[in-house]
Design a protein around this motif. Structure first.
Motif, PDB file in Angstrom:
ATOM      1  N   ARG A  95       0.818  -1.213   0.000  1.00 49.34           N
ATOM      2  CA  ARG A  95       0.000   0.000   0.000  1.00 49.34           C
ATOM      3  C   ARG A  95       0.852   1.264   0.000  1.00 49.34           C
ATOM      4  O   ARG A  95       0.528   2.254  -0.668  1.00 49.34           O
ATOM      5  CB  ARG A  95      -0.924   0.001   1.215  1.00 49.34           C
ATOM      6  N   HIS A  96       1.939   1.249   0.746  1.00 47.16           N
ATOM      7  CA  HIS A  96       2.821   2.407   0.794  1.00 47.16           C
ATOM      8  C   HIS A  96       4.083   2.184  -0.032  1.00 47.16           C
ATOM      9  O   HIS A  96       5.098   2.845   0.187  1.00 47.16           O
ATOM     10  CB  HIS A  96       3.182   2.745   2.243  1.00 47.16           C
ATOM     11  N   GLY A  97       4.021   1.225  -0.967  1.00 47.57           N
ATOM     12  CA  GLY A  97       5.166   0.928  -1.817  1.00 47.57           C
ATOM     13  C   GLY A  97       5.242   1.858  -3.016  1.00 47.57           C
ATOM     14  O   GLY A  97       4.319   2.623  -3.316  1.00 47.57           O
ATOM     15  N   TYR A  98       6.360   1.764  -3.719  1.00 47.24           N
ATOM     16  CA  TYR A  98       6.647   2.689  -4.811  1.00 47.24           C
ATOM     17  C   TYR A  98       5.594   2.677  -5.911  1.00 47.24           C
ATOM     18  O   TYR A  98       5.239   3.730  -6.458  1.00 47.24           O
ATOM     19  CB  TYR A  98       8.024   2.389  -5.400  1.00 47.24           C
TER      20      TYR A  98
ATOM     21  N   HIS B 110       5.120  14.714  -0.339  1.00 45.86           N
ATOM     22  CA  HIS B 110       5.198  14.226   1.041  1.00 45.86           C
ATOM     23  C   HIS B 110       4.187  13.107   1.241  1.00 45.86           C
ATOM     24  O   HIS B 110       3.030  13.211   0.833  1.00 45.86           O
ATOM     25  CB  HIS B 110       4.906  15.354   2.032  1.00 45.86           C
ATOM     26  N   HIS B 111       4.639  12.018   1.865  1.00 44.12           N
ATOM     27  CA  HIS B 111       3.755  10.915   2.202  1.00 44.12           C
ATOM     28  C   HIS B 111       3.710  10.774   3.725  1.00 44.12           C
ATOM     29  O   HIS B 111       4.756  10.817   4.379  1.00 44.12           O
ATOM     30  CB  HIS B 111       4.256   9.617   1.569  1.00 44.12           C
ATOM     31  N   PRO B 112       2.506  10.594   4.291  1.00 44.26           N
ATOM     32  CA  PRO B 112       2.389  10.550   5.758  1.00 44.26           C
ATOM     33  C   PRO B 112       3.256   9.487   6.415  1.00 44.26           C
ATOM     34  O   PRO B 112       3.766   9.697   7.518  1.00 44.26           O
ATOM     35  CB  PRO B 112       0.899  10.261   5.974  1.00 44.26           C
TER      36      PRO B 112
ATOM     37  N   GLN C 110       9.160  12.688   2.950  1.00 44.03           N
ATOM     38  CA  GLN C 110       9.408  13.283   1.643  1.00 44.03           C
ATOM     39  C   GLN C 110       9.955  12.224   0.681  1.00 44.03           C
ATOM     40  O   GLN C 110      10.902  11.501   0.999  1.00 44.03           O
ATOM     41  CB  GLN C 110      10.402  14.444   1.758  1.00 44.03           C
ATOM     42  N   THR C 111       9.346  12.129  -0.476  1.00 45.38           N
ATOM     43  CA  THR C 111       9.805  11.170  -1.482  1.00 45.38           C
ATOM     44  C   THR C 111       9.646  11.789  -2.855  1.00 45.38           C
ATOM     45  O   THR C 111       9.227  12.949  -2.989  1.00 45.38           O
ATOM     46  CB  THR C 111       9.025   9.840  -1.375  1.00 45.38           C
ATOM     47  N   ARG C 112       9.997  11.036  -3.895  1.00 46.61           N
ATOM     48  CA  ARG C 112       9.893  11.537  -5.271  1.00 46.61           C
ATOM     49  C   ARG C 112       9.166  10.505  -6.134  1.00 46.61           C
ATOM     50  O   ARG C 112       9.339   9.296  -5.945  1.00 46.61           O
ATOM     51  CB  ARG C 112      11.280  11.812  -5.864  1.00 46.61           C
TER      52      ARG C 112
ATOM     53  N   PRO D 266       0.142  23.511 -16.080  1.00 44.15           N
ATOM     54  CA  PRO D 266       0.918  22.262 -16.088  1.00 44.15           C
ATOM     55  C   PRO D 266       0.369  21.238 -15.110  1.00 44.15           C
ATOM     56  O   PRO D 266      -0.363  21.566 -14.166  1.00 44.15           O
ATOM     57  CB  PRO D 266       2.311  22.726 -15.670  1.00 44.15           C
ATOM     58  N   ALA D 267       0.756  19.990 -15.345  1.00 45.57           N
ATOM     59  CA  ALA D 267       0.446  18.923 -14.394  1.00 45.57           C
ATOM     60  C   ALA D 267       1.229  19.154 -13.109  1.00 45.57           C
ATOM     61  O   ALA D 267       2.234  19.880 -13.086  1.00 45.57           O
ATOM     62  CB  ALA D 267       0.814  17.565 -14.990  1.00 45.57           C
ATOM     63  N   SER D 268       0.772  18.527 -12.036  1.00 44.85           N
ATOM     64  CA  SER D 268       1.521  18.606 -10.775  1.00 44.85           C
ATOM     65  C   SER D 268       1.262  17.349  -9.960  1.00 44.85           C
ATOM     66  O   SER D 268       0.223  16.709 -10.096  1.00 44.85           O
ATOM     67  CB  SER D 268       1.120  19.848  -9.977  1.00 44.85           C
ATOM     68  N   VAL D 269       2.222  17.018  -9.116  1.00 40.02           N
ATOM     69  CA  VAL D 269       2.048  15.970  -8.121  1.00 40.02           C
ATOM     70  C   VAL D 269       1.922  16.706  -6.794  1.00 40.02           C
ATOM     71  O   VAL D 269       2.902  17.164  -6.230  1.00 40.02           O
ATOM     72  CB  VAL D 269       3.235  14.995  -8.117  1.00 40.02           C
ATOM     73  N   TYR D 270       0.684  16.872  -6.321  1.00 35.86           N
ATOM     74  CA  TYR D 270       0.448  17.748  -5.187  1.00 35.86           C
ATOM     75  C   TYR D 270       0.077  17.015  -3.903  1.00 35.86           C
ATOM     76  O   TYR D 270       0.114  17.592  -2.813  1.00 35.86           O
ATOM     77  CB  TYR D 270      -0.626  18.785  -5.527  1.00 35.86           C
ATOM     78  N   VAL D 271      -0.291  15.737  -4.021  1.00 38.75           N
ATOM     79  CA  VAL D 271      -0.617  14.971  -2.820  1.00 38.75           C
ATOM     80  C   VAL D 271      -0.313  13.503  -3.087  1.00 38.75           C
ATOM     81  O   VAL D 271      -0.432  13.027  -4.213  1.00 38.75           O
ATOM     82  CB  VAL D 271      -2.093  15.176  -2.405  1.00 38.75           C
ATOM     83  N   SER D 272       0.089  12.793  -2.049  1.00 39.98           N
ATOM     84  CA  SER D 272       0.470  11.396  -2.214  1.00 39.98           C
ATOM     85  C   SER D 272      -0.756  10.501  -2.344  1.00 39.98           C
ATOM     86  O   SER D 272      -1.899  10.934  -2.167  1.00 39.98           O
ATOM     87  CB  SER D 272       1.326  10.959  -1.025  1.00 39.98           C
ATOM     88  N   ALA D 273      -0.505   9.230  -2.658  1.00 38.04           N
ATOM     89  CA  ALA D 273      -1.590   8.261  -2.812  1.00 38.04           C
ATOM     90  C   ALA D 273      -2.337   8.080  -1.489  1.00 38.04           C
ATOM     91  O   ALA D 273      -1.725   8.046  -0.417  1.00 38.04           O
ATOM     92  CB  ALA D 273      -1.033   6.922  -3.280  1.00 38.04           C
ATOM     93  N   PRO D 274      -3.669   7.944  -1.536  1.00 40.89           N
ATOM     94  CA  PRO D 274      -4.452   7.833  -0.311  1.00 40.89           C
ATOM     95  C   PRO D 274      -4.459   6.418   0.252  1.00 40.89           C
ATOM     96  O   PRO D 274      -4.229   5.444  -0.476  1.00 40.89           O
ATOM     97  CB  PRO D 274      -5.855   8.224  -0.777  1.00 40.89           C
ATOM     98  N   ASP D 275      -4.734   6.302   1.521  1.00 42.16           N
ATOM     99  CA  ASP D 275      -5.026   4.996   2.101  1.00 42.16           C
ATOM    100  C   ASP D 275      -6.434   4.579   1.672  1.00 42.16           C
ATOM    101  O   ASP D 275      -7.268   5.422   1.305  1.00 42.16           O
ATOM    102  CB  ASP D 275      -4.931   5.046   3.629  1.00 42.16           C
ATOM    103  N   ALA D 276      -6.709   3.294   1.719  1.00 36.61           N
ATOM    104  CA  ALA D 276      -8.017   2.783   1.309  1.00 36.61           C
ATOM    105  C   ALA D 276      -9.126   3.409   2.166  1.00 36.61           C
ATOM    106  O   ALA D 276      -9.084   3.340   3.397  1.00 36.61           O
ATOM    107  CB  ALA D 276      -8.050   1.270   1.433  1.00 36.61           C
TER     108      ALA D 276
END
Length: 395
Positions: free
Chosen positions: A55-58, A338-340, A344-346, A358-368
């Motif tokens: 779930r929190h993997g790359y 940023h991921h909870p 900080q990751t990329r 432009p596109a942006s990555v503004y929030v990390s993937a959510p939990d279920a």
């Protein structure tokens, strides 16, 4: 923290996808600012549900950034009813179930269009929505093989070879996104949605491009040529003193410039090498002459020297070297987020640049189910109704 893109901020997208092809499609929409609601089954409701690793993997983080998450059991009558209520206000629904699954769930295009004639359904499958293979499970490598990629990849004497990336998965998702944009543009005139379809097999065949056209137009069956270009020489990989170099001599003029650079101007006039057709005929012999010369110096030396004379060339990187390259850094292909849990990751940025939005990555993937309460609240459900649905494992 990056700001959300405004390009598609008016779009609401319901994302039913899993694994890679569908999430790739939805990632494009999310990165350009669409409100993408990732809908997944509650724990235990769908044992066959696939996720992309931990779930929190790359993979999960990279595929599902910029989305909100709602858990919803579509097999339950209450879950299907809630989903159709959401469809009423949605612009796009994306799914990559096997073709018959949406019919069994009662969420096929006709079902969605009845509640919202403007909705666009994008369906991604392994082999297409109809036909003799429609119900087969489709995976990237199978499509690579059936679409012709593996037949032209690898060294001629080593058998077929898969590509090192999920080419069919990713491209089918991107083709689906193109179809969605076309359908949205058409809807602006007609006021009606439609059913967009793509498949791994079709996408892989389309990506074969000139190799496929070579057969269709000329009747020639392409074969694998290793790192050599199918019909241009010398274009391929050559060893250097510290690694390898991609050399791309694409014209007779570039060949002449290379010959001058390496101190062999007479080769440019030699009838065996003067034209591409002649060089192609004598390819093994020509590489035999070039390899000792390139082995005398480093990859960096040759890249710089060849750039000076206008001959295309480049290093062959491992992934750490890719993101250390100054041009890649200039292009900002590693997007910080940023991921909870991970801090900080990329992640991999969108490769399409827009000057104003432009596109942006503004929030990390959510939990279920992270946003279930907020999404259902916006739908008009009370706290008590939401709690009752959770108690029944509908959400």
């Amino acid at each position: 923290m990056a700001e959300r893109s405004t390009a598609l901020q008016s779009l609401k997208v319901l994302d039913l996808t899993r694994v890679r092809a569908g999430p790739t499609c939805c990632r494009v929409l999310a990165d350009f600012g669409a409100d993408v609601i990732k809908i997944e089954a509650p724990v235990g409701a769908d044992p066959s549900a696939g996720v992309s690793g931990a779930r929190h993997g790359y993979d999960m983080l990279n595929l599902h950034r910029n989305k909100r998450s709602l858990t919803l059991n579509l097999k339950a009558p209450e879950g299907r009813a809630l989903f159709l209520r959401m469809v009423e206000g949605a612009d796009v629904v994306v799914e990559n179930f096997r073709p018959d699954v949406k019919d069994r769930l009662g969420i096929a295009y006709e079902d969605l269009a009845r509640v919202n004639p403007r909705v666009i359904l994008a369906s991604i499958s392994g082999f297409g929505q109809t036909g003799p293979y429609a119900r087969r499970a489709g995976f990237d490598q199978i499509a690579q093989g059936m679409g012709g990629l593996m037949g032209v990849t690898g060294n001629p004497d080593e058998g077929p070879m898969r590509a090192g990336a999920a080419v069919a998965d990713s491209s089918s998702g991107l083709y689906a996104a193109i179809g969605i944009f076309v359908a949205l543009q058409e809807r602006a005139a007609s006021g009606r949605g439609q059913w967009v379809q793509s498949s791994l097999l079709e996408a892989q065949i389309a990506l074969m491009d000139f190799q496929a056209a070579r057969y269709l137009v000329e009747g020639e069956v392409p074969r694998s040529t290793g790192n050599d270009h199918p019909y241009v020489t010398p274009m391929g990989v050559v060893p250097t003193s510290d690694g390898y170099l991609n050399l791309g001599v694409g014209s007779d003029t570039q060949w002449q410039a290379l010959c001058k650079l390496i101190g062999k101007p007479d080769w440019a006039q030699d009838a065996r090498y003067a034209t591409n057709a002649a060089r192609f005929e004598h390819r093994p012999e020509l590489w035999g002459l070039l390899e000792p010369i390139f082995a005398e110096n480093t990859t960096a030396h040759w890249v710089a020297a060849l750039e000076e004379v206008g001959v295309p060339a480049g290093p062959i990187y491992m992934m750490d070297e890719v993101f250390d390259d100054p041009q890649v850094q200039h292009l900002e292909m590693a997007a910080p987020v940023h991921h909870p849990a991970r801090g900080q990751t990329r992640l991999v940025a969108q490769p399409v640049k827009l000057s104003r939005t432009p596109a942006s990555v503004y929030v990390s993937a959510p939990d279920a189910g992270e946003h279930s309460d907020a999404i259902l609240g916006d739908l008009g459900l009370s706290d008590d109704e939401i709690a009752a649905l959770r108690e029944k494992n509908v959400i």
